[in-house]
Structures are given as C-alpha cells and as structure tokens.
Design an enzyme around this catalytic site. Sequence first.
Site, PDB file in Angstrom:
ATOM      1  N   SER A 174      -3.261   6.482   5.928  1.00 46.44           N
ATOM      2  CA  SER A 174      -2.647   5.384   6.666  1.00 46.44           C
ATOM      3  C   SER A 174      -3.571   4.916   7.784  1.00 46.44           C
ATOM      4  O   SER A 174      -4.052   5.728   8.588  1.00 46.44           O
ATOM      5  CB  SER A 174      -1.304   5.829   7.258  1.00 46.44           C
ATOM      6  OG  SER A 174      -0.750   4.827   8.092  1.00 46.44           O
ATOM      7  N   LYS A 180       4.772   0.289   9.827  1.00 40.04           N
ATOM      8  CA  LYS A 180       4.581   1.701  10.166  1.00 40.04           C
ATOM      9  C   LYS A 180       5.856   2.214  10.844  1.00 40.04           C
ATOM     10  O   LYS A 180       6.788   1.458  11.112  1.00 40.04           O
ATOM     11  CB  LYS A 180       3.384   1.903  11.117  1.00 40.04           C
ATOM     12  CG  LYS A 180       2.069   1.317  10.630  1.00 40.04           C
ATOM     13  CD  LYS A 180       1.520   2.027   9.405  1.00 40.04           C
ATOM     14  CE  LYS A 180       0.226   1.349   8.915  1.00 40.04           C
ATOM     15  NZ  LYS A 180      -0.236   1.918   7.633  1.00 40.04           N
ATOM     16  N   SER A 214       0.785   3.627   2.330  1.00 38.67           N
ATOM     17  CA  SER A 214       0.738   4.255   3.652  1.00 38.67           C
ATOM     18  C   SER A 214       2.097   4.727   4.151  1.00 38.67           C
ATOM     19  O   SER A 214       2.163   5.570   5.050  1.00 38.67           O
ATOM     20  CB  SER A 214       0.137   3.284   4.680  1.00 38.67           C
ATOM     21  OG  SER A 214       1.031   2.219   4.957  1.00 38.67           O
ATOM     22  N   SER A 272       0.832  -1.203   0.000  1.00 36.51           N
ATOM     23  CA  SER A 272       0.000   0.000   0.000  1.00 36.51           C
ATOM     24  C   SER A 272       0.865   1.251   0.000  1.00 36.51           C
ATOM     25  O   SER A 272       2.092   1.184   0.094  1.00 36.51           O
ATOM     26  CB  SER A 272      -0.915   0.005   1.233  1.00 36.51           C
ATOM     27  OG  SER A 272      -0.176   0.344   2.397  1.00 36.51           O
TER      28      SER A 272
END
Length: 264
Positions: free
Chosen positions: A220, A135, A74, A72
């Site tokens: 995100s 993350k 994010s 993705s």
Amino acid sequence: MKLFEFLLVALTLASGLILLADKLYFARRRARRAGLLDSEPAVVDYSRAFFPVLAIVLVVRSFIAEPYKIPSSSMMPNLLIGDFILVNKFAYGLRLPLTNTTFVPLGEPARGDVVVFHFPGHNDQDPNKGENFIKRVVGVPGDQVAFEGNSLTLNGQPVKYEDKGIYAGHRGHGEGASLLVEELPGRTHTVLETAYPAGQGEWTVPAGKYLVMGDNRDNSDDGRFWGLLPEENLRGKAFLIWLNCSGWFCKDGFEPSRIGSGVK
C-alpha cells in the site's frame, strides 16, 4: 474523475444560465416580435431538457453520495479489486465541487474510518497528485502512532492482533499473506501482512491532519511513505459496496455476494 466533475459543473452552469437568459430576455423578445409563431431555439430546448437531470446528478454526487471503483489491492481483504463503492459525501462536511472547500462542517473522521481523498502526492511532480485514493484512518489529531514489524502502537499502547491463518487470495492477489484481525480502537477489522514489513516509522498527528494506511499493509502506498493527510483533501467516507465487477463487461469476474456489503 476530475475531468468528469469539471464537465458536470460546467454543463450544469451553462444550461442553467441559458435558461435564465432566455427567461429574462430572449423569450420576451420573441414574444414581442412574433408571438407564438416563433419556435424556441434548439439550445434552449436542450438546456430545458438536460438542466434538471444535470442539477440532480451534481447535487447528489457533490453532497450526498458518490460512486468509486477500487483499482488496486491496497485495501484487501476488506475491499477487493473491482469493488464499486458508495462514499458518503456529507460525513465530514459539505464541500464545494471542484475546490473541495468545506462550507458546512458536519463531522470529522474517526479512527478506523475508510476514507476517500485527493492524493497529496509524494512531491509536486507526482503524476498521481490530486487523484482519488482510499485508505483507512489509523491516526487522528493528537495521536502518537508507531509502526514496526507490521504492528501498530497507538499512544504508547500496542494494538492487539488475532491470527486468522493464511489468506487464500483473490484473483491472483494476496495469496499466502497472513490474515489478522487488528483491534484498532474505534473499529476492529482485518489486515494482511507478509514476511517483509514495509513503511516503518513514528508519527505525531497534529490538528487538521490524519495518518492513513492500507489494510494490505505491505502492498500500500499510504501515509507511511508520503506523510500525513491534510483535512482539506478528504472527499468522504466509504460505506457500501454496491457491485463487484472486473474487466470489460465483467469478463474477469463478477461476485454477486459482494452486492450490498458494508465497508468494514
């Protein structure tokens, strides 16, 4: 990933147990009955061939480094869709396969680390619960963190930002977002923001928990929405991009300049 890990552990244990049982019992029995004339059973032959390979892959993947693919946007602009990364599996301690239980503690995440973890989920029914997410750590135990209007405040001190203009985008993602350098204590890095800030709030980070956020701040699904990340969910620290390839056989793009890049 969870299925692959289960199959890898199961096949390694099965082949190892077959070889052990053959060595302790069946090989001696064959020798007593027919000497060298009896051939080795096929299952033993296959186990002898595959066990060393399976064991090496299991050890490397569980305790040294594991590959992941970024699915993705994010973590843009630092990690792009199609990046294949390597994750240091011992940075935060050696963990048992499947259970993810730490048996040798070696370190803790620092503010600014990019971490891979088992997603704790928004709730118990979340279909993505337990999947691997990636993350950045913005809050460590003891931190007071606030996020308002796309700006971080850490322990009462506003985090500084430097405007780098408009982000050009990558394969249809992120165009027009503002590109900023965020001077997060511990690691300076870039982030993206839009005119529609998301995930406002304040958090106190207790022992054994971390606040994680994506670098693409307004696109995100991170700790601002589902809460603090438990230490036991950590999988490792991302440190290297070894390939960028999107689509089957890289039909959607291949970027050789990404090969060998460090995770910033």
